[in-house]
Design an enzyme around this catalytic site. Sequence first.
Site, PDB file in Angstrom:
ATOM      1  N   ASP A   1      26.050-106.537 -83.740  1.00 23.80           N
ATOM      2  CA  ASP A   1      26.742-107.795 -83.988  1.00 23.80           C
ATOM      3  C   ASP A   1      25.924-108.939 -83.377  1.00 23.80           C
ATOM      4  O   ASP A   1      25.755-108.985 -82.153  1.00 23.80           O
ATOM      5  CB  ASP A   1      28.129-107.689 -83.313  1.00 23.80           C
ATOM      6  CG  ASP A   1      29.159-108.580 -83.944  1.00 23.80           C
ATOM      7  OD1 ASP A   1      28.787-109.696 -84.354  1.00 23.80           O
ATOM      8  OD2 ASP A   1      30.335-108.176 -84.003  1.00 23.80           O
TER       9      ASP A   1
ATOM     10  N   ASP B   1      27.926-113.013 -86.780  1.00 28.82           N
ATOM     11  CA  ASP B   1      29.174-113.668 -86.390  1.00 28.82           C
ATOM     12  C   ASP B   1      29.225-115.106 -86.932  1.00 28.82           C
ATOM     13  O   ASP B   1      28.230-115.847 -86.809  1.00 28.82           O
ATOM     14  CB  ASP B   1      29.219-113.700 -84.851  1.00 28.82           C
ATOM     15  CG  ASP B   1      30.547-114.158 -84.303  1.00 28.82           C
ATOM     16  OD1 ASP B   1      31.548-113.474 -84.562  1.00 28.82           O
ATOM     17  OD2 ASP B   1      30.570-115.186 -83.596  1.00 28.82           O
TER      18      ASP B   1
ATOM     19  N   GLU C   1      29.911-112.890 -91.365  1.00 30.01           N
ATOM     20  CA  GLU C   1      31.306-113.276 -91.204  1.00 30.01           C
ATOM     21  C   GLU C   1      31.398-114.743 -91.583  1.00 30.01           C
ATOM     22  O   GLU C   1      30.762-115.593 -90.952  1.00 30.01           O
ATOM     23  CB  GLU C   1      31.771-113.084 -89.761  1.00 30.01           C
ATOM     24  CG  GLU C   1      33.253-113.352 -89.625  1.00 30.01           C
ATOM     25  CD  GLU C   1      33.694-113.687 -88.213  1.00 30.01           C
ATOM     26  OE1 GLU C   1      34.866-113.485 -87.887  1.00 30.01           O
ATOM     27  OE2 GLU C   1      32.858-114.178 -87.421  1.00 30.01           O
TER      28      GLU C   1
ATOM     29  N   HIS D   1      38.957-106.749 -85.250  1.00 30.36           N
ATOM     30  CA  HIS D   1      39.388-107.037 -83.878  1.00 30.36           C
ATOM     31  C   HIS D   1      40.005-108.426 -83.735  1.00 30.36           C
ATOM     32  O   HIS D   1      40.418-108.793 -82.639  1.00 30.36           O
ATOM     33  CB  HIS D   1      38.176-106.916 -82.946  1.00 30.36           C
ATOM     34  CG  HIS D   1      37.115-107.895 -83.299  1.00 30.36           C
ATOM     35  ND1 HIS D   1      36.357-107.794 -84.450  1.00 30.36           N
ATOM     36  CD2 HIS D   1      36.707-109.037 -82.695  1.00 30.36           C
ATOM     37  CE1 HIS D   1      35.537-108.816 -84.517  1.00 30.36           C
ATOM     38  NE2 HIS D   1      35.725-109.598 -83.477  1.00 30.36           N
ATOM     39  N   ASP D   2      40.020-109.209 -84.813  1.00 25.71           N
ATOM     40  CA  ASP D   2      40.624-110.544 -84.770  1.00 25.71           C
ATOM     41  C   ASP D   2      41.956-110.592 -85.517  1.00 25.71           C
ATOM     42  O   ASP D   2      42.593-111.653 -85.588  1.00 25.71           O
ATOM     43  CB  ASP D   2      39.697-111.581 -85.424  1.00 25.71           C
ATOM     44  CG  ASP D   2      38.407-111.770 -84.654  1.00 25.71           C
ATOM     45  OD1 ASP D   2      38.411-111.608 -83.424  1.00 25.71           O
ATOM     46  OD2 ASP D   2      37.386-112.086 -85.299  1.00 25.71           O
TER      47      ASP D   2
HETATM   48  C1  NOJ Z   1      34.347-114.218 -84.702  1.00 24.88           C
HETATM   49  C2  NOJ Z   1      34.587-113.007 -83.866  1.00 24.88           C
HETATM   50  O1  NOJ Z   1      34.980-111.957 -84.701  1.00 24.88           O
HETATM   51  C3  NOJ Z   1      35.618-113.389 -82.845  1.00 24.88           C
HETATM   52  O2  NOJ Z   1      36.113-112.289 -82.133  1.00 24.88           O
HETATM   53  C4  NOJ Z   1      35.018-114.433 -81.943  1.00 24.88           C
HETATM   54  O3  NOJ Z   1      35.988-114.906 -81.048  1.00 24.88           O
HETATM   55  C5  NOJ Z   1      34.469-115.620 -82.736  1.00 24.88           C
HETATM   56  N1  NOJ Z   1      33.750-115.223 -83.892  1.00 24.88           N
HETATM   57  C6  NOJ Z   1      33.551-116.443 -81.886  1.00 24.88           C
HETATM   58  O4  NOJ Z   1      32.355-115.744 -81.643  1.00 24.88           O
END
Ligand code: NOJ
Length: 548
Positions: free
Chosen positions: A96, A196, A246, A320-321
Amino acid sequence: MADFKKSVVYQIYPKSFYDSNGDGVGDIRGVIQKLDYIKSLGVDYIWSTPFFVSPMNDNGYDVEDYRRINPLFGTMEDVEELIAQADKRGMGLMFDMVFNHTSTRHAWFKKALAGEPEYMDYYIFKDGSPDAPPTNWQSKFGGSAWEYVPALQKWYLHLYDVTQADLNWDNPRVREELKDVIRFWKDKGVKGFRFDVVNLISKPGVFEDDTVGDGRRFYTDGPHVHEYLKELVRDTGIQDMITVGEMSSTSLDNCIRYSNPAEKELSMCFSFHHLKVDYKNGNKWELMEPDLLKLKELLETWQVGMEQHEGWNAVFWCNHDQPRIVSRMGDEGKYWKESAKMLAASIHMLRGTPYIYQGEELGMTNAGFTDISEYRDVESTNYYQILLEEGKTPQEALTILGARSRDNGRTPMQWTDGEYAGFSENTPWIGLPENFKTINVEAEEQDPDSVLNYYRKLVALRKEYPVIQDGSIRFIYRDQREVFAYRRVTENQELLAVNNLTGEEVTLAEPLFCKGSRRLLGNYKPVPGQECIKTLRPYESVVLIREY
Ligand code: NOJ
């Protein structure tokens, strides 16, 4: 390594996967110990969220050093062994890369804070008086996106936490530094990368107030983003590796460009519009039942749009979000199993590369926390305060967090019905739902009809049937809110996936003829002698195939 279009990816959040040394925190050796389990799912790649040196204000998305391993998770030797052991089992590691920002503890930022002009230009510093930030942009974790540094008499930009300073990608030296990070991990044998929030890297030339929003329209899919991505991919030679970006609040047009092979940017994109259909007024912190018609419409637009322009989606419900999908769009109670399976199948038969997030394959649910002290996530604790300031009662704020907090997806992986769900021998860093007594790997391994075994079947089907990998896609029952159904077609195969998104029995607007089809999968026993499907039971899901 397997072609990304034929692959399935398993996502690990190491902090919550398996704790090998009893400190309550998952670690790299824990992942190594569970590689056979991951392999047993049939997946090709493992994406792990970051384990680099970090103050962990955002659980590792605040990177202090991209080339060193956070001792909380293990050592470089452990990581090398992880790569080698996964390789031995025919699986590739995807790392990542958090390149939109660094931790404010990163050496570059420390030098910037010390006033070294060369390093100040690594970040986005702007002049301004202490009482007036350069723009009114909001951080995604709440509050202003700017922080004032009195010693420099300047503000720096942080789209996320105040300890996550945005990098200045317009500076070629920054781009070179980040390319070196990729080369470093590529040389270690990493087989792919997840980038990310990579569509936020290119900021506008002029910074101005946003009179209608939080500022995102100025930097989302920003002016040079495609150019910078092409350069990064070309100069690091990763065009033939699996890569996923992402993409925060992105557009279909941009995702086509990010993922169309002719553009030589990325293999595929994560987009999130389908996971906002339960945001009231587009606000994550206002609850609403999922708008199913909207969900269907969004998935269709992205599936068909990407197919028509040779783009490629990463397909997923969980990470995870995100809260757990079975709690969000399924049923934690009576139809827990049926709904978990239906949600799995509805995504896995789509065109794109499916991602399974640890525990999703068990039907893991939301955390069920009832006290603010149980929450760990910076976004959740920030928003709890914001919700109180907005006038919500503590109970109302907790109800919202209960549904929306990222911690719902971060509770420990449920391995057994033993203490701490077999995740650790000691109190885990974050609590876990009571249902680990029944929802756990050990129990589901023994049940041929489990959610876990259903996921295994879905992964295996993708390998077996080319139509699942690259068939064209068209949606049916488009106006019927409850029914999410589509056809996948190649020259000699036709696949039909029909899903009831609700807990009620539904009658199909028109009966679905199954004659000549073979049933590949379903989460209920078939009705004997059935020649056509007229009704779907609560959360029923059926996958049929016809071969010519
Ligand atoms: C996306 C990530 O998946 C998340 O967990 C993170 O807080 C933010 N980007 C900032 O890096």
